[in-house]
Design a protein around this motif. Structure first.
Motif, PDB file in Angstrom:
ATOM      1  N   GLY A 210       1.830  -5.980   2.430  1.00  0.00           N
ATOM      2  CA  GLY A 210       1.158  -5.245   1.354  1.00  0.00           C
ATOM      3  C   GLY A 210      -0.136  -5.909   0.952  1.00  0.00           C
ATOM      4  N   THR A 211      -0.130  -7.237   0.893  1.00  0.00           N
ATOM      5  CA  THR A 211      -1.337  -7.975   0.539  1.00  0.00           C
ATOM      6  C   THR A 211      -2.422  -7.772   1.591  1.00  0.00           C
ATOM      7  OG1 THR A 211       0.064  -9.643  -0.528  1.00  0.00           O
ATOM      8  CG2 THR A 211      -2.220 -10.250  -0.105  1.00  0.00           C
TER       9      THR A 211
ATOM     10  N   VAL B 259      -2.754  -5.232   3.643  1.00  0.00           N
ATOM     11  CA  VAL B 259      -3.248  -3.842   3.573  1.00  0.00           C
ATOM     12  C   VAL B 259      -4.213  -3.707   2.393  1.00  0.00           C
ATOM     13  CG1 VAL B 259      -2.533  -1.449   3.075  1.00  0.00           C
ATOM     14  CG2 VAL B 259      -1.282  -2.822   4.739  1.00  0.00           C
ATOM     15  N   ALA B 260      -3.889  -4.335   1.266  1.00  0.00           N
ATOM     16  CA  ALA B 260      -4.777  -4.260   0.099  1.00  0.00           C
ATOM     17  C   ALA B 260      -6.097  -4.955   0.392  1.00  0.00           C
ATOM     18  CB  ALA B 260      -4.091  -4.898  -1.104  1.00  0.00           C
ATOM     19  N   LEU B 261      -6.077  -6.109   1.070  1.00  0.00           N
ATOM     20  CA  LEU B 261      -7.303  -6.825   1.423  1.00  0.00           C
ATOM     21  C   LEU B 261      -8.156  -6.019   2.396  1.00  0.00           C
ATOM     22  CD1 LEU B 261      -6.173 -10.551   1.857  1.00  0.00           C
ATOM     23  CD2 LEU B 261      -7.771  -9.660   0.173  1.00  0.00           C
TER      24      LEU B 261
ATOM     25  N   THR C 111      -8.145  -2.812   2.866  1.00  0.00           N
ATOM     26  CA  THR C 111      -8.638  -1.616   2.185  1.00  0.00           C
ATOM     27  C   THR C 111      -9.811  -1.955   1.262  1.00  0.00           C
ATOM     28  OG1 THR C 111      -6.317  -0.999   2.037  1.00  0.00           O
ATOM     29  CG2 THR C 111      -7.855   0.454   1.006  1.00  0.00           C
ATOM     30  N   SER C 112      -9.702  -3.061   0.566  1.00  0.00           N
ATOM     31  CA  SER C 112     -10.796  -3.442  -0.334  1.00  0.00           C
ATOM     32  C   SER C 112     -12.030  -3.888   0.462  1.00  0.00           C
ATOM     33  CB  SER C 112     -10.362  -4.536  -1.299  1.00  0.00           C
ATOM     34  OG  SER C 112     -10.079  -5.716  -0.605  1.00  0.00           O
TER      35      SER C 112
ATOM     36  N   LYS D 252     -14.141  -0.698   1.777  1.00  0.00           N
ATOM     37  CA  LYS D 252     -14.792   0.159   0.781  1.00  0.00           C
ATOM     38  C   LYS D 252     -16.188  -0.234   0.518  1.00  0.00           C
ATOM     39  CE  LYS D 252     -11.084   1.691  -2.015  1.00  0.00           C
ATOM     40  NZ  LYS D 252     -10.515   1.793  -3.248  1.00  0.00           N
TER      41      LYS D 252
END
Length: 124
Positions: free
Chosen positions: A113-114, A116-118, A120-121, A124
């Motif tokens: 999850g971490t 994927v969040a990294l 994704t950020s 952007k």
């Protein structure tokens, strides 16, 4: 010694006249001719009958069988205890493996999850 007579040796090494002029001397009976089955110096503590020997052998074999059975039971009990201990260790190992699988599953979810969040950020 006279050529006409022969002598028999007794068990204790003494001489006993047995044959005279090629004939059996019956004037003094030989031990096997007595009614009591032996000569006067035969002690009961040195000799046994066949029945007494068989009984003694059977008692000894029975005692050996009992000891063998006791030892066999003892060995079986020890193997059973070792088997129980081994099964206990196996179950503890399975429980520890299950804990490790849970911990790895949780860590992989958190790390995944971490990541994927990294990612994704960063995109952007």
């Amino acid at each position: 010694m006279n050529n006409n007579s022969s002598f028999l040796y007794t068990v204790d090494g003494g001489l006993k006249k047995g044959i005279k002029n090629n004939r059996l001397d019956t004037s003094s009976p030989l031990p096997h001719n007595k009614d009591d089955g032996g000569n006067d110096n035969m002690n009961n503590d040195k000799y046994v009958t066949h029945e007494e020997l068989e009984l003694s052998n059977e008692k000894l074999l029975h005692h050996i069988d009992n000891r063998f059975n006791d030892m066999s039971k003892n060995i079986d009990n020890r193997f059973n205890k070792i088997e129980l201990d081994l099964n206990s260790v196996k179950s503890e190992t399975k429980f520890a493996n299950a804990k490790i699988n849970w911990i790895l599953g949780i860590l992989s979810a958190v790390i995944g999850g971490t990541l994927v969040a990294l990612i994704t950020s960063l995109l952007k």
